[in-house]
Design a protein around this motif. Structure first.
Motif, PDB file in Angstrom:
ATOM      1  N   LEU A  69     -26.349  17.933 -54.671  1.00 51.07           N
ATOM      2  CA  LEU A  69     -27.701  18.169 -54.158  1.00 51.07           C
ATOM      3  C   LEU A  69     -28.434  18.930 -55.255  1.00 51.07           C
ATOM      4  O   LEU A  69     -28.015  20.013 -55.658  1.00 51.07           O
ATOM      5  CB  LEU A  69     -27.644  18.979 -52.852  1.00 51.07           C
ATOM      6  CG  LEU A  69     -28.977  19.358 -52.205  1.00 51.07           C
ATOM      7  CD1 LEU A  69     -29.880  18.150 -51.981  1.00 51.07           C
ATOM      8  CD2 LEU A  69     -28.733  20.084 -50.876  1.00 51.07           C
ATOM      9  N   VAL A  70     -29.486  18.308 -55.784  1.00 49.46           N
ATOM     10  CA  VAL A  70     -30.201  18.867 -56.929  1.00 49.46           C
ATOM     11  C   VAL A  70     -31.697  18.860 -56.626  1.00 49.46           C
ATOM     12  O   VAL A  70     -32.222  17.854 -56.130  1.00 49.46           O
ATOM     13  CB  VAL A  70     -29.950  18.019 -58.208  1.00 49.46           C
ATOM     14  CG1 VAL A  70     -30.640  18.635 -59.409  1.00 49.46           C
ATOM     15  CG2 VAL A  70     -28.469  17.851 -58.464  1.00 49.46           C
ATOM     16  N   THR A  85     -26.120   5.859 -47.065  1.00 45.36           N
ATOM     17  CA  THR A  85     -26.842   6.271 -48.255  1.00 45.36           C
ATOM     18  C   THR A  85     -27.007   7.791 -48.302  1.00 45.36           C
ATOM     19  O   THR A  85     -26.764   8.415 -49.300  1.00 45.36           O
ATOM     20  CB  THR A  85     -28.248   5.632 -48.283  1.00 45.36           C
ATOM     21  OG1 THR A  85     -28.074   4.235 -48.179  1.00 45.36           O
ATOM     22  CG2 THR A  85     -28.962   5.960 -49.568  1.00 45.36           C
ATOM     23  N   THR A  86     -27.450   8.366 -47.204  1.00 50.14           N
ATOM     24  CA  THR A  86     -27.672   9.808 -47.158  1.00 50.14           C
ATOM     25  C   THR A  86     -27.242  10.299 -45.784  1.00 50.14           C
ATOM     26  O   THR A  86     -26.769   9.524 -44.967  1.00 50.14           O
ATOM     27  CB  THR A  86     -29.160  10.135 -47.359  1.00 50.14           C
ATOM     28  OG1 THR A  86     -29.900   9.481 -46.323  1.00 50.14           O
ATOM     29  CG2 THR A  86     -29.660   9.628 -48.696  1.00 50.14           C
ATOM     30  N   SER A  87     -27.407  11.602 -45.559  1.00 47.43           N
ATOM     31  CA  SER A  87     -26.969  12.199 -44.301  1.00 47.43           C
ATOM     32  C   SER A  87     -27.758  11.697 -43.103  1.00 47.43           C
ATOM     33  O   SER A  87     -27.311  11.783 -41.977  1.00 47.43           O
ATOM     34  CB  SER A  87     -27.121  13.710 -44.365  1.00 47.43           C
ATOM     35  OG  SER A  87     -26.459  14.204 -45.495  1.00 47.43           O
ATOM     36  N   PHE A  88     -28.965  11.201 -43.342  1.00 50.16           N
ATOM     37  CA  PHE A  88     -29.780  10.717 -42.226  1.00 50.16           C
ATOM     38  C   PHE A  88     -30.782   9.708 -42.766  1.00 50.16           C
ATOM     39  O   PHE A  88     -31.044   9.679 -43.971  1.00 50.16           O
ATOM     40  CB  PHE A  88     -30.496  11.875 -41.526  1.00 50.16           C
ATOM     41  CG  PHE A  88     -31.585  12.497 -42.353  1.00 50.16           C
ATOM     42  CD1 PHE A  88     -31.283  13.384 -43.357  1.00 50.16           C
ATOM     43  CD2 PHE A  88     -32.913  12.158 -42.141  1.00 50.16           C
ATOM     44  CE1 PHE A  88     -32.274  13.932 -44.139  1.00 50.16           C
ATOM     45  CE2 PHE A  88     -33.913  12.708 -42.923  1.00 50.16           C
ATOM     46  CZ  PHE A  88     -33.594  13.596 -43.914  1.00 50.16           C
ATOM     47  N   VAL A  89     -31.322   8.917 -41.911  1.00 49.52           N
ATOM     48  CA  VAL A  89     -32.282   7.900 -42.324  1.00 49.52           C
ATOM     49  C   VAL A  89     -33.675   8.516 -42.403  1.00 49.52           C
ATOM     50  O   VAL A  89     -34.187   9.052 -41.427  1.00 49.52           O
ATOM     51  CB  VAL A  89     -32.277   6.710 -41.335  1.00 49.52           C
ATOM     52  CG1 VAL A  89     -33.291   5.659 -41.766  1.00 49.52           C
ATOM     53  CG2 VAL A  89     -30.881   6.100 -41.265  1.00 49.52           C
ATOM     54  N   SER A  92     -30.369   9.304 -53.034  1.00 54.29           N
ATOM     55  CA  SER A  92     -31.709   9.408 -52.457  1.00 54.29           C
ATOM     56  C   SER A  92     -32.524  10.286 -53.389  1.00 54.29           C
ATOM     57  O   SER A  92     -32.055  11.343 -53.828  1.00 54.29           O
ATOM     58  CB  SER A  92     -31.611  10.048 -51.066  1.00 54.29           C
ATOM     59  OG  SER A  92     -32.842  10.653 -50.714  1.00 54.29           O
ATOM     60  N   ILE A  93     -33.725   9.839 -53.740  1.00 51.86           N
ATOM     61  CA  ILE A  93     -34.610  10.613 -54.610  1.00 51.86           C
ATOM     62  C   ILE A  93     -35.962  10.746 -53.927  1.00 51.86           C
ATOM     63  O   ILE A  93     -36.541   9.741 -53.494  1.00 51.86           O
ATOM     64  CB  ILE A  93     -34.780   9.927 -55.985  1.00 51.86           C
ATOM     65  CG1 ILE A  93     -33.414   9.833 -56.687  1.00 51.86           C
ATOM     66  CG2 ILE A  93     -35.789  10.675 -56.859  1.00 51.86           C
ATOM     67  CD1 ILE A  93     -33.448   9.092 -58.011  1.00 51.86           C
ATOM     68  N   THR A 137     -26.843  12.752 -54.300  1.00 45.42           N
ATOM     69  CA  THR A 137     -26.016  11.647 -54.799  1.00 45.42           C
ATOM     70  C   THR A 137     -24.613  11.716 -54.205  1.00 45.42           C
ATOM     71  O   THR A 137     -24.097  12.799 -53.919  1.00 45.42           O
ATOM     72  CB  THR A 137     -25.884  11.679 -56.333  1.00 45.42           C
ATOM     73  OG1 THR A 137     -25.237  12.892 -56.725  1.00 45.42           O
ATOM     74  CG2 THR A 137     -27.229  11.593 -57.026  1.00 45.42           C
ATOM     75  N   ARG A 138     -24.049  10.526 -54.024  1.00 49.66           N
ATOM     76  CA  ARG A 138     -22.639  10.432 -53.636  1.00 49.66           C
ATOM     77  C   ARG A 138     -21.937   9.577 -54.684  1.00 49.66           C
ATOM     78  O   ARG A 138     -22.411   8.502 -55.021  1.00 49.66           O
ATOM     79  CB  ARG A 138     -22.509   9.815 -52.239  1.00 49.66           C
ATOM     80  CG  ARG A 138     -22.902  10.815 -51.163  1.00 49.66           C
ATOM     81  CD  ARG A 138     -22.949  10.261 -49.768  1.00 49.66           C
ATOM     82  NE  ARG A 138     -23.209  11.334 -48.811  1.00 49.66           N
ATOM     83  CZ  ARG A 138     -24.391  11.950 -48.679  1.00 49.66           C
ATOM     84  NH1 ARG A 138     -25.415  11.576 -49.409  1.00 49.66           N
ATOM     85  NH2 ARG A 138     -24.533  12.925 -47.808  1.00 49.66           N
TER      86      ARG A 138
END
Lengths: 110, 110
Positions: free
Chosen positions: B59-60, A2-6, B95-96, B19-20
């Protein structure tokens, strides 16, 4: 992934860093790598998200468990020297914001 | 120019979005532009910092005066539809995070 890290459950802290470089970037890449390595080893460090633009502009968000961890890293002797060199040589400008993450959502297709 | 926009004195709010993309980005650029335009017109919107990586990763960081502004924008009908399409088509993951900016520093060579 999901992202670079949890991420942990909020609250936790984010330091949002925006930098714009000067034309003199001698030594910057090596210092930046050293600071990333040293920074990751600090207590309370959780992870980071970062991107660099074609114009050299950096947008970095570094996550920490608490404010004390941020203060300790800010005052680390080797980091203080890097900050001094940044203002003297490498950064045309920067913005640093310390923020408390209160809510987090994520989505993953997997 | 120190940063993309002039920050107010803290506290204010930052929404950190990572976001990816999927391989299907049809319609994404147009929607993204529309949402930026519409988002900027919302009450409480302060400004943004954003970068896109070569891999399409975004990345925002979008800044708001208060939490009510964030909640109102999240529930805007046209934005809700964009969020739905994002999950259905464009985002592999995101991720938000909603964070309260408590301290801010800046530096400018000028």
């Amino acid at each position: 992934m999901t992202t670079s890290f949890v991420r942990p459950e909020p609250p936790y802290y984010a330091v949002i860093i925006t930098t714009r470089p000067t034309a003199d970037l001698e030594g910057y890449a090596a210092m930046s790598e050293r600071m990333a390595e040293l920074g990751e080893a600090q207590p309370g460090y959780l992870g980071r998200e970062s991107l660099t633009g074609e114009d050299g502009r950096d947008l970095v968000v570094i996550y920490y468990a608490d404010e004390a961890s941020i203060a300790a890293w800010k005052a680390h002797p080797e980091h203080l020297e890097a900050q001094r060199l940044g203002r003297e040589r490498w950064y045309a400008s920067y913005s640093i914001e310390v923020a408390r993450v209160e809510r987090a959502y994520s989505f993953s297709r997997d």
